[in-house]
Design an enzyme around this catalytic site. Structure first.
Site, PDB file in Angstrom:
ATOM      1  N   LYS A 109      34.942  38.036  52.128  1.00 49.36           N
ATOM      2  CA  LYS A 109      34.327  39.012  53.031  1.00 49.36           C
ATOM      3  C   LYS A 109      33.664  38.300  54.204  1.00 49.36           C
ATOM      4  O   LYS A 109      33.868  38.665  55.352  1.00 49.36           O
ATOM      5  CB  LYS A 109      33.313  39.841  52.234  1.00 49.36           C
ATOM      6  CG  LYS A 109      32.611  40.907  53.011  1.00 49.36           C
ATOM      7  CD  LYS A 109      31.730  41.747  52.088  1.00 49.36           C
ATOM      8  CE  LYS A 109      30.823  42.661  52.884  1.00 49.36           C
ATOM      9  NZ  LYS A 109      29.942  43.466  52.029  1.00 49.36           N
ATOM     10  N   GLU A 116      32.838  27.682  48.187  1.00 51.31           N
ATOM     11  CA  GLU A 116      33.922  27.462  47.228  1.00 51.31           C
ATOM     12  C   GLU A 116      35.265  27.864  47.834  1.00 51.31           C
ATOM     13  O   GLU A 116      36.251  27.132  47.747  1.00 51.31           O
ATOM     14  CB  GLU A 116      33.689  28.290  45.950  1.00 51.31           C
ATOM     15  CG  GLU A 116      32.522  27.849  45.102  1.00 51.31           C
ATOM     16  CD  GLU A 116      31.206  28.529  45.471  1.00 51.31           C
ATOM     17  OE1 GLU A 116      31.081  28.991  46.631  1.00 51.31           O
ATOM     18  OE2 GLU A 116      30.311  28.575  44.617  1.00 51.31           O
ATOM     19  N   GLY A 163      30.988  43.247  47.741  1.00 53.86           N
ATOM     20  CA  GLY A 163      32.014  42.374  47.168  1.00 53.86           C
ATOM     21  C   GLY A 163      32.510  42.845  45.814  1.00 53.86           C
ATOM     22  O   GLY A 163      33.718  42.941  45.562  1.00 53.86           O
ATOM     23  N   ARG A 164      31.570  43.178  44.919  1.00 54.12           N
ATOM     24  CA  ARG A 164      31.979  43.555  43.560  1.00 54.12           C
ATOM     25  C   ARG A 164      32.530  44.973  43.492  1.00 54.12           C
ATOM     26  O   ARG A 164      32.909  45.436  42.425  1.00 54.12           O
ATOM     27  CB  ARG A 164      30.806  43.360  42.594  1.00 54.12           C
ATOM     28  CG  ARG A 164      29.536  44.066  42.986  1.00 54.12           C
ATOM     29  CD  ARG A 164      28.353  43.548  42.172  1.00 54.12           C
ATOM     30  NE  ARG A 164      27.076  44.110  42.610  1.00 54.12           N
ATOM     31  CZ  ARG A 164      26.358  43.644  43.633  1.00 54.12           C
ATOM     32  NH1 ARG A 164      26.793  42.628  44.342  1.00 54.12           N
ATOM     33  NH2 ARG A 164      25.198  44.196  43.963  1.00 54.12           N
ATOM     34  N   GLU A 184      25.230  41.822  38.361  1.00 56.14           N
ATOM     35  CA  GLU A 184      24.838  41.525  39.746  1.00 56.14           C
ATOM     36  C   GLU A 184      24.237  42.773  40.401  1.00 56.14           C
ATOM     37  O   GLU A 184      23.420  42.669  41.307  1.00 56.14           O
ATOM     38  CB  GLU A 184      26.047  41.010  40.550  1.00 56.14           C
ATOM     39  CG  GLU A 184      25.642  40.261  41.804  1.00 56.14           C
ATOM     40  CD  GLU A 184      26.781  39.458  42.398  1.00 56.14           C
ATOM     41  OE1 GLU A 184      26.797  38.233  42.243  1.00 56.14           O
ATOM     42  OE2 GLU A 184      27.668  40.062  43.027  1.00 56.14           O
ATOM     43  N   HIS A 240      37.299  37.884  14.756  1.00 55.96           N
ATOM     44  CA  HIS A 240      37.395  36.639  13.985  1.00 55.96           C
ATOM     45  C   HIS A 240      36.453  35.578  14.559  1.00 55.96           C
ATOM     46  O   HIS A 240      36.640  34.391  14.296  1.00 55.96           O
ATOM     47  CB  HIS A 240      38.845  36.150  13.989  1.00 55.96           C
ATOM     48  CG  HIS A 240      39.751  37.129  13.313  1.00 55.96           C
ATOM     49  ND1 HIS A 240      40.096  37.036  11.983  1.00 55.96           N
ATOM     50  CD2 HIS A 240      40.330  38.269  13.769  1.00 55.96           C
ATOM     51  CE1 HIS A 240      40.869  38.065  11.656  1.00 55.96           C
ATOM     52  NE2 HIS A 240      41.029  38.822  12.727  1.00 55.96           N
ATOM     53  N   LYS A 245      22.595  28.621  46.014  1.00 58.26           N
ATOM     54  CA  LYS A 245      23.537  28.206  47.067  1.00 58.26           C
ATOM     55  C   LYS A 245      22.856  27.267  48.051  1.00 58.26           C
ATOM     56  O   LYS A 245      23.406  26.250  48.449  1.00 58.26           O
ATOM     57  CB  LYS A 245      24.021  29.439  47.843  1.00 58.26           C
ATOM     58  CG  LYS A 245      25.064  30.259  47.174  1.00 58.26           C
ATOM     59  CD  LYS A 245      25.687  31.152  48.257  1.00 58.26           C
ATOM     60  CE  LYS A 245      26.088  32.496  47.741  1.00 58.26           C
ATOM     61  NZ  LYS A 245      26.454  33.439  48.793  1.00 58.26           N
TER      62      LYS A 245
HETATM   63  C1  G6Q Z   1      29.636  40.560  45.196  1.00 64.15           C
HETATM   64  C2  G6Q Z   1      28.962  39.418  45.763  1.00 64.15           C
HETATM   65  C3  G6Q Z   1      29.685  38.111  45.601  1.00 64.15           C
HETATM   66  C4  G6Q Z   1      30.758  37.850  46.636  1.00 64.15           C
HETATM   67  C5  G6Q Z   1      31.143  36.376  46.588  1.00 64.15           C
HETATM   68  C6  G6Q Z   1      32.221  36.037  47.548  1.00 64.15           C
HETATM   69  O1  G6Q Z   1      29.221  41.678  45.232  1.00 64.15           O
HETATM   70  O2  G6Q Z   1      28.616  39.697  47.055  1.00 64.15           O
HETATM   71  O3  G6Q Z   1      30.243  37.930  44.337  1.00 64.15           O
HETATM   72  O4  G6Q Z   1      31.865  38.671  46.405  1.00 64.15           O
HETATM   73  O5  G6Q Z   1      30.000  35.597  46.824  1.00 64.15           O
HETATM   74  O6  G6Q Z   1      31.815  36.306  48.857  1.00 64.15           O
HETATM   75  P1  G6Q Z   1      32.835  36.318  50.026  1.00 64.15           P
HETATM   76  O7  G6Q Z   1      33.830  37.403  49.785  1.00 64.15           O
HETATM   77  O8  G6Q Z   1      32.044  36.535  51.266  1.00 64.15           O
HETATM   78  O9  G6Q Z   1      33.530  34.976  50.027  1.00 64.15           O
END
Ligand code: G6Q
Length: 554
Positions: free
Chosen positions: A215, A221, A277-278, A363, A394, A514
């Site tokens: 996003k 990462e 994001g989620r 989250e 199990h 971070k």
């Molecule tokens: C979700 C969070 C988080 C996000 C990641 C990746 O709700 O905001 O998990 O999706 O940190 O972020 P980017 O899509 O910006 O790389």
């Protein structure tokens, strides 16, 4: 209504009469056993069920009586669940700390519908992106979109993390049966180079497409992985940097950074800051899923989301699946003190669903301040965990059956398998039903003795029971059912967040680590010794130990 988005102090939910009534009810019904609750109410199994968007919920094996639900519903009403639900669907800025609308529900509105938010109808934009994704997915799947050397794309690697990984990764596995079997789909998220190494180990660069999903397009990462992937591709194609255009596309809200990375923004699929994001697997973040299952089945997923949205908006609260599941969670977390919640899909295809839900739930609702900034005085989001049944049986079910902690659980199953293979499916579902029965009713001392167990084993072989479960059933795991299932949990999390009066849509808790990691990364690699007293003594000693032991290959 207790909640406010204006910063005006409001009555904490645990100081309302509705909360007090539930506390009194808990004291009155105490720890009544499910055996007794079933014995005293012969129609309980029929009464405590609800259905919506193709999903059937049996919540009869919960530690509730006929009085409990009305009290929980009164709490939901006091918290303003209905008003806040309307505010979310309308596009109000209910994500208070980020001052944003929360409009993942707009992602599933079909062409022809309208949702005007702050003067703009968001539906045409949503569907324009979907059409662009569909055209691209069709080209990749048909081979019309070829790689740099003219070979067709056989491998798709999604690079993203968190919300830009867990949703499409979970759904691509869940819908593997519906996917293009001549192609391979992989998901790389971890900055650990081993993740990328293993994902690429048997792939041909000329046949591999990377979807960089981010996003913000600033995530450490993802950008580190994307650069490594770009080097791998260019090296594998004899240094042809122009090949990047055919092998990299982006999903992002940040065109500038996408361009800076070297991806043509014509090959960028956008979404909007009002999609968290989620909550973004049904936005362009689902591109890898769409390439896997095709645009038609992707639209089926959206139809499932939409069906659950409609159910959530229109079903009476006492028959409303997300509301019921949310309230049961409140009952356990806030009144019975059970602080974890297991999600146990009896479906190998849903193996990644618990991990997806961990982010969605923890989250969103792992918060300790209310909307007005005051600290909560009650428990908020539970610890969510689980794996696919029957494997857990199990492993850790021992604790669930006979441990000292009570873990309410959702058992998710399907009446029909995606593929009929011998008697596997009947055995799978038999296990689901058997576990729910055993959790609820256990095995009494008398039953153990009557079964002829040697005396020294009797105590160890008693099952107390009274372990609550929901059973969720659908006819079959289809794209539509998956969409409905995800939306069910999205809305469950929403309802709980409203009752707890927290912002379910920010995630400030991920920021501190971070920032510190960026600083420590420099200290791990710099030739200069780290500045004294820059950290606590433990962190400083660990940094020193790492620096002393690190062998760098040149
Ligand atoms: C979700 C969070 C988080 C996000 C990641 C990746 O709700 O905001 O998990 O999706 O940190 O972020 P980017 O899509 O910006 O790389």
């Amino acid at each position: 209504m207790t909640s406010t988005t204006s910063g005006t102090p409001s009555t904490p939910i645990d100081q309302t009469p509705e909360w007090a009534a539930l506390a009194a009810h808990h004291a009155a019904i105490g720890n009544r056993h499910l055996r007794e609750l079933f014995a005293s109410d012969p129609t309980r199994a029929q009464a405590f069920t609800a259905e919506g968007a193709g999903l059937f919920l049996d919540y009869s094996k919960h530690r509730i009586t006929r009085e409990t639900l009305p009290l929980l519903l009164a709490l939901a009403r006091a918290a303003g669940v209905e008003e806040r639900r309307a505010a979310m669907f309308r596009g109000d800025r209910i994500n208070v700390t980020e001052n944003r609308s929360v409009l993942h529900t707009a992602l599933r509105l079909p062409p022809g519908e309208h949702l005007v938010v702050e003067g703009t109808d968001v539906v045409p934009g949503v569907n324009a992106v979907l059409d662009k994704m569909a055209a691209f997915a069709d080209r990749v799947r048909s081979g019309a979109w070829a790689g740099h050397t003219g070979l067709r794309i056989r491998n798709v690697v999604n690079i993203g993390i968190g919300g830009s990984d867990l949703g499409p990764a979970m759904a691509t596995e869940a819908l593997r049966h519906y996917s293009e079997r001549s192609m391979r789909f992989r998901f790389v998220s971890n900055v650990d180079g081993a993740d990328m190494r293993e994902a690429l180990i048997d792939l041909e660069p000329a046949e591999t497409l990377f979807i960089v999903s981010s996003k913000t397009f600033t995530t450490l990462e993802t950008l580190t992985n994307a650069r490594t992937a770009r080097d791998w591709l260019v090296t594998g194609l004899d240094g042809a940097t122009e090949a990047v255009a055919k092998h990299f596309v982006a999903v992002s809200t940040n065109a500038e950074q996408v361009r800076a990375f070297g991806i043509d923004t014509a090959n960028m699929f956008e979404f909007w800051d009002w999609v968290g994001g989620r909550y973004s697997m049904d936005a362009a973040i689902g591109l890898s899923l769409m390439v896997a299952i095709g645009p038609d089945d992707f639209r089926e997923v959206l139809a499932g989301f939409r069906a659950m949205d409609a159910h959530f908006q229109t079903a009476p609260l006492d028959q409303n699946l997300p509301v019921l599941m949310a309230l049961l969670g409140i009952w356990y977390g806030n009144f019975l003190g059970f602080d974890t919640h297991a999600v146990l899909p009896y479906s190998q295809e849903l193996a990644r669903f618990p991990a997806y839900l961990q982010q969605l739930d923890m989250e969103s609702n792992g918060k300790s301040v209310r909307l007005d900034g005051s600290r909560v005085t009650y428990a908020t989001g539970p610890i969510v965990w689980g794996t696919a049944g029957t494997n857990g049986q199990h492993a850790y079910y021992q604790l669930l059956h006979q441990g000292t902690r009570i873990v309410p659980a959702d058992l998710i199953g399907f009446v029909n398998p995606t593929t009929e293979i011998g008697d596997h499916h009947d055995l799978l579902v038999a296990n689901l039903l058997a576990q729910a029965e055993a959790f609820a009713f256990g095995k009494t001392r008398d039953e153990v003795v009557a079964s002829g167990v040697v005396p020294q084993q009797v105590d160890a072989r008693v099952f107390e029971g009274n372990r609550p479960t929901s059973v969720l059933l659908a006819p079959r795991l289809t794209p539509r059912v998956l969409g409905a299932l995800v939306a069910l949990y999205e809305h469950k999390v929403f309802v709980q967040g409203v009752i707890w009066d927290i912002d379910s849509f920010d995630q400030w808790g991920v920021e501190l680590g971070k920032v510190l990691a960026t600083r420590i990364a420099a200290e791990l690699t710099s030739p200069a010794e780290p500045v004294a007293n820059a950290h606590d003594s433990s962190t400083a000693a660990l940094i020193a130990r790492f620096r002393a032991g690190r062998v760098r290959e040149s």
